[in-house]
Design an enzyme around this catalytic site. Structure first.
Site, mmCIF file in Angstrom:
data_model
loop_
_atom_site.group_PDB
_atom_site.id
_atom_site.type_symbol
_atom_site.label_atom_id
_atom_site.label_comp_id
_atom_site.label_asym_id
_atom_site.label_seq_id
_atom_site.Cartn_x
_atom_site.Cartn_y
_atom_site.Cartn_z
ATOM 1 N N HIS A 1 0.591 -1.285 0.019
ATOM 2 C CA HIS A 1 0.123 0.428 -0.298
ATOM 3 C C HIS A 1 0.335 1.712 -0.148
ATOM 4 C CE1 HIS A 1 -3.986 -1.621 0.560
ATOM 5 N NE2 HIS A 1 -3.609 -1.729 1.255
ATOM 6 N N ASP A 38 2.058 -4.109 -10.719
ATOM 7 C CA ASP A 38 2.289 -5.960 -11.969
ATOM 8 C C ASP A 38 2.259 -6.023 -12.848
ATOM 9 O OD1 ASP A 38 0.648 -5.489 -9.315
ATOM 10 O OD2 ASP A 38 -1.012 -4.998 -10.485
HETATM 11 MG MG MG Z 1 -5.310 -7.443 -10.465
#
Ligand code: MG
Ligand code: ADP
Length: 509
Positions: free
Chosen positions: A47, A206
């Site tokens: 986060h 990601d």
């Molecule tokens: Mg995802």
């Protein structure tokens, strides 16, 4: 990078061959190309990416494979896609992009509110259309058949969605003969844009992890002043340790709740930044600026607008320590533990209307209170833990022949940082849940060096650092002790806990 370089730890060759056969059975010819993109596990730095502090993910062995082949066709088939999935729950889909009559731009319908599995395939396609086919002089995309198979558990915080989008982007690039000149950096940029089309406003962690990761390494991904990635060799190979992932299998109903809370955290950190600016008398570039906490930390010192070099750990560390000395100004007084929108506005030196206009459009949660102090302290301390984790890895990597004692020491240090991250996620950032608390507690009792939730939290997976020799017994213990808690049995268990090695990023051939 070639697929055959991957090694076979996760049955790559078997899955590859099975996919080729299945493609032939369904479409009557061999695939022309197979794209592979892995999921990722965030090792530490939770986060803090949207506050623009660096994080440390690694690609996992589990991945998405997409086989594809252009199809012979006429103009009626321009760019048409037949998309199928080996898993029966993902039903076949057919779609084709259309050119807008007005602007001539290609268009594919994706409804972010009603996502289907092929939405992620379309998202990958979009980038290829926008990048290579906007100009009618460039021709039209070929019609294509694709077949998807995957082993990344979906919706568990291992980013199956980024793996889908990256693999899809690669497949459409290959089928249209546009791979030449494609760099990893460009591919990350395209994948980030593509995932935004399915409604995920992601900062790039990601996609960078799925594309750029290298075996036996984590990838330090930083975001300020711009996306930057650098590999960090992990001690796991020489110190003989593994990461074990455990899926809490928290229900999707609770997960839907997680999205709202996630958005709330984004607002809290941005609002906290604005309050810090006001309370500390720091410069603001414009009345309606919504700086990130990373930018506030920069302004606490005298960071140039372009930021320090991402490698400049000591300057950032000093600035973060300074930030922690002043974070108390966000503490509510007296009995009050939370902060309302009204209080936040006052603290930020703005009238409530202006403050709402600046922030409330980011959330659909109004009747709530905010915990600026706790959230901000987590962000600053977690950012420091990422630096400490990288330092420990680097020191160990520099040792020419580490002794068993050195190996043990580095694993203990990484584990300690992972545990501290979990504690902070649980108490300060409040993004854990009983299932994740239970899984990490079992992991520690079962001998993990450290264990923490990974991904956004409120469900999803945990990651534990475990001595290699202890992995089978560790997995067995987690399965045995967590199964009754989660109501699981039999084959489902194997899907719940599994070891992974830091793996290579996307590839194809
Ligand atoms: Mg995802
Ligand atoms: P996460 O990225 O954490 O795994 P998301 O909700 O962002 O979770 O993405 C999960 C979605 O990705 C699934 O709902 C599904 O639509 C898609 N997906 C994941 N794996 C596959 C797969 N093997 N085949 C098709 N679609 C998949």
């Amino acid at each position: 990078q070639l697929y055959s370089d991957l090694g076979d730890a996760a049955n790559h060759a078997v899955r590859w061959n099975a996919l080729v056969e299945e493609f032939e059975a369904r479409f009557g010819r061999k695939p022309a190309y197979i794209a592979r993109a892995p999921g990722r596990v965030n090792l530490i730095g939770e986060h803090i990416d949207y506050a623009l502090f660096g994080v440390l993910p690694a690609a996992v062995e589990r991945d998405i494979l997409i086989a594809c082949a252009p199809r012979a066709g006429g103009a009626d088939l321009d760019g048409g896609v037949r998309a199928q999935n080996v898993a029966a729950q993902y039903t076949p889909a057919e779609f084709a992009p259309a050119r807008g009559a007005q602007d001539g731009q290609w268009f594919l319908a994706i409804d972010p509110k009603a996502l289907r599995w092929e939405s992620y395939v379309k998202a990958g396609y979009y980038g290829v259309l926008n990048t290579f086919f906007d100009d009618p002089a460039e021709g039209v995309p070929v019609p294509i058949d694709i077949l998807v198979t995957g082993t990344v558990p979906a919706g568990s915080g291992l980013s199956s969605s980024a793996a889908m989008v990256v693999a899809s982007t690669l497949a459409f690039l290959a089928a249209n003969d546009r791979l030449a000149g494609m760099t990893k950096g460009r591919l990350v940029g395209m994948a980030v844009q593509n995932e935004i089309r399915v409604g995920v406003n992601s900062g790039g962690m990601d996609q960078a992890a799925s594309v750029i990761s290298t075996p036996a390494s984590a990838l330090h991904v930083s975001f300020y002043p711009r996306l930057h990635a650098a590999p960090t060799t992990l001690p796991t190979t020489r110190a003989r340790a593994s990461f074990v992932l455990a899926n809490s299998r928290v229900t999707s109903q609770k997960a839907a709740h997680a999205r709202t809370r996630y958005n709330l955290r984004v607002v809290e950190t941005r609002a906290a930044a604005r309050v810090l600016i006001h309370k500390l008398g720091l410069p603001l570039k414009a009345e309606d600026e919504r700086p990130t906490l990373r930018e506030v930390v920069g302004r606490l010192g005298s960071e140039p607008d372009e930021g320090w070099a991402p490698e400049d750990k000591s300057v950032l560390r000093a600035a973060l320590r300074k930030a922690l000395e002043v974070v108390d100004v966000l503490k509510p007084e007296g009995e009050h533990t939370g902060v309302t929108v009204e209080t936040m506005a006052e603290w930020a030196g703005m009238d409530v209307g202006a403050f709402r206009r600046l922030f409330v459009d980011w959330i659909d949660v109004e009747a709530t209170y905010f915990e600026l102090y706790k959230r901000t302290r987590h962000v600053f301390e977690e950012a420091l833990r990422v630096l400490a984790f990288r330092d420990a890895c680097a020191t160990f990597a520099a040792s020419p022949s580490p002794s068993p004692a050195e190996s043990e020491a580095v694993l203990k240090e990484l584990g300690r940082l992972m545990d501290a991250s979990m504690e902070s996620c649980s108490t300060l950032y409040e993004c854990s849940c009983p299932e994740l608390d239970e899984l990490t507690a079992i992991a520690r009792r079962a001998g993990a060096y450290g264990s923490r939730l990974t991904g956004a939290g409120w469900g999803g997976c945990t990651v534990s650092l475990v001595a290699e020799a202890a992995v089978p017994a560790f997995i067995e213990t987690l399965q045995r002790e967590y199964a009754p808690y989660a109501g699981l049995e039999g084959a489902a268990l194997a899907e719940v806990v599994f070891a992974t090695k830091p793996s290579a990023g996307a590839c194809g051939e």
